[in-house]
Design a protein around this motif. Structure first.
Motif, PDB file in Angstrom:
ATOM      1  N   SER A 195       0.816  -1.224   0.000  1.00 57.40           N
ATOM      2  CA  SER A 195       0.000   0.000   0.000  1.00 57.40           C
ATOM      3  C   SER A 195       0.843   1.264   0.000  1.00 57.40           C
ATOM      4  O   SER A 195       0.387   2.310  -0.473  1.00 57.40           O
ATOM      5  N   SER A 224      -5.522  -6.212   2.380  1.00 56.87           N
ATOM      6  CA  SER A 224      -5.401  -5.031   1.528  1.00 56.87           C
ATOM      7  C   SER A 224      -6.763  -4.363   1.378  1.00 56.87           C
ATOM      8  O   SER A 224      -7.802  -5.010   1.529  1.00 56.87           O
ATOM      9  N   ASP A 226      -6.996  -2.570  -1.469  1.00 58.34           N
ATOM     10  CA  ASP A 226      -6.931  -2.397  -2.920  1.00 58.34           C
ATOM     11  C   ASP A 226      -7.511  -3.645  -3.587  1.00 58.34           C
ATOM     12  O   ASP A 226      -6.888  -4.716  -3.612  1.00 58.34           O
TER      13      ASP A 226
END
Length: 335
Positions: A195, A224, A226
């Protein structure tokens, strides 16, 4: 010495990690006597299994308990309740000596590659530390092992006597990965490992993790926010909200057929590389409620666009949306 990373993929398969009803509460003290006034329910009853050589991607908004779950599994933070079993053997109740011995099989890659590396130690000292703690090999063998690990993660041997501040963010994360691999672990918690990195460096680190998993058969809990990263690297995906799993399935099922309104809202936030696209996208409004005082019923109902009266009073259980699909969802309305 332990086997080096150049060996063929491990043959051990099957369930490696079992997590059963795991909870982690943090007491909030107050009043004149500093007694416990409330509990922060960071992890509130999580259960799952993970096979050797597979990656479980864990997603959710900040503050939903992802990192706490990873640390509780490793017993870096003692769980409040529940069980964690590695190879069928529980970690709870182990003596300090026995737990240290089990840590050879469990490691972590931290989110911030600069904060997690001691600025006063050289790369050689940082990567060698697990070998020192577990007294593996002699001085020559440990140095050889460190050199092998640096080569595996794509760093040159001239990095041995340098310090973390002399490297880029991607290189520092590679040092952290080398340290995590030093003992040939079977399970690694990767807590937001890319990240803080540039997109080009992210791809290099992700490809490295994928390659190492293929060679060594390591199981990963990959944390995560993402979703593009999660889709790229995960075999299974669990969506976490306010300390609980709200959806769990293979990566293909999560991204092609999400069942929970929260999952659909997260997926809708992925940018579409088409400026002409005007398809309606659900917007997730509001913030995650406080884990000190979660809402009654379904914890997501205050933000859910399809919530009913039942959602406001009854907590949905994580169940298969349809029998035999192995697609679990915690929603009264999911089918």
């Amino acid at each position: 010495m332990n086997q080096t990373p150049e060996v063929p993929a491990r043959s051990d398969t099957g369930t490696l990690l079992q997590v059963r009803g795991l909870k982690k509460y943090f007491p909030v003290h107050g009043g004149w006597l500093r007694g416990v006034q409330q509990q922060v329910r960071a992890v509130d009853g999580v259960s799952f299994e993970l096979d050797s050589g597979r990656t479980l991607g864990l997603v959710g908004e900040s503050g939903c308990g992802k990192s706490t779950l990873g640390r509780a599994i490793l017993n870096l933070q003692s769980p409040t309740a529940g069980d964690v079993l590695l190879d069928g053997l529980p970690l709870a109740g182990l003596s300090r000596q026995a737990l240290v011995a089990r840590r050879k099989d469990m490691q972590i890659i931290f989110q911030d590659p600069f904060a997690s590396l001691s600025p006063r130690r050289t790369v050689a000292q940082i990567v060698r530390e697990p070998l020192d703690v577990h007294r593996i090999g002699n001085t020559r063998e440990r140095r050889q092992r460190v050199e092998e690990l640096l080569e595996v993660v794509g760093l040159r041997s001239n990095a041995l006597n340098r310090y973390p501040h002399e490297f880029s963010g991607g290189q520092r994360q590679r040092i952290g990965i080398a340290r995590a691999l030093a003992l040939n672990p079977r399970f690694i918690v990767a807590d937001e490992p890319v990240s803080a990195l540039d997109v080009s460096v992210q791809s290099q680190v992700l490809n490295l993790v994928t390659m190492l998993q293929a060679e060594l058969g390591i199981a990963f809990l990959f944390i995560s926010h993402d979703l593009a990263v999660i889709r790229h690297i995960s075999d299974e995906v669990a969506v976490m909200y306010l300390g609980r799993f709200v959806e769990h399935a293979t990566a293909d099922k999560i991204f092609s057929s999400p069942k929970h309104p929260y999952t659909r809202a997260l997926l809708s936030s992925i940018p579409v590389p088409d400026p002409t696209s005007k398809s309606p996208r659900p917007v997730l409004e509001g913030d995650v409620p406080s884990p000190m005082s979660p809402p009654a019923g379904c914890p997501f109902h205050p933000r859910c666009p399809v919530a009913t009266d039942r959602c406001k009073t009854e907590v949905p259980k994580l169940r298969e949306a349809q029998p035999g699909t192995e697609h679990e969802v915690a929603c009264h309305l999911a089918t």
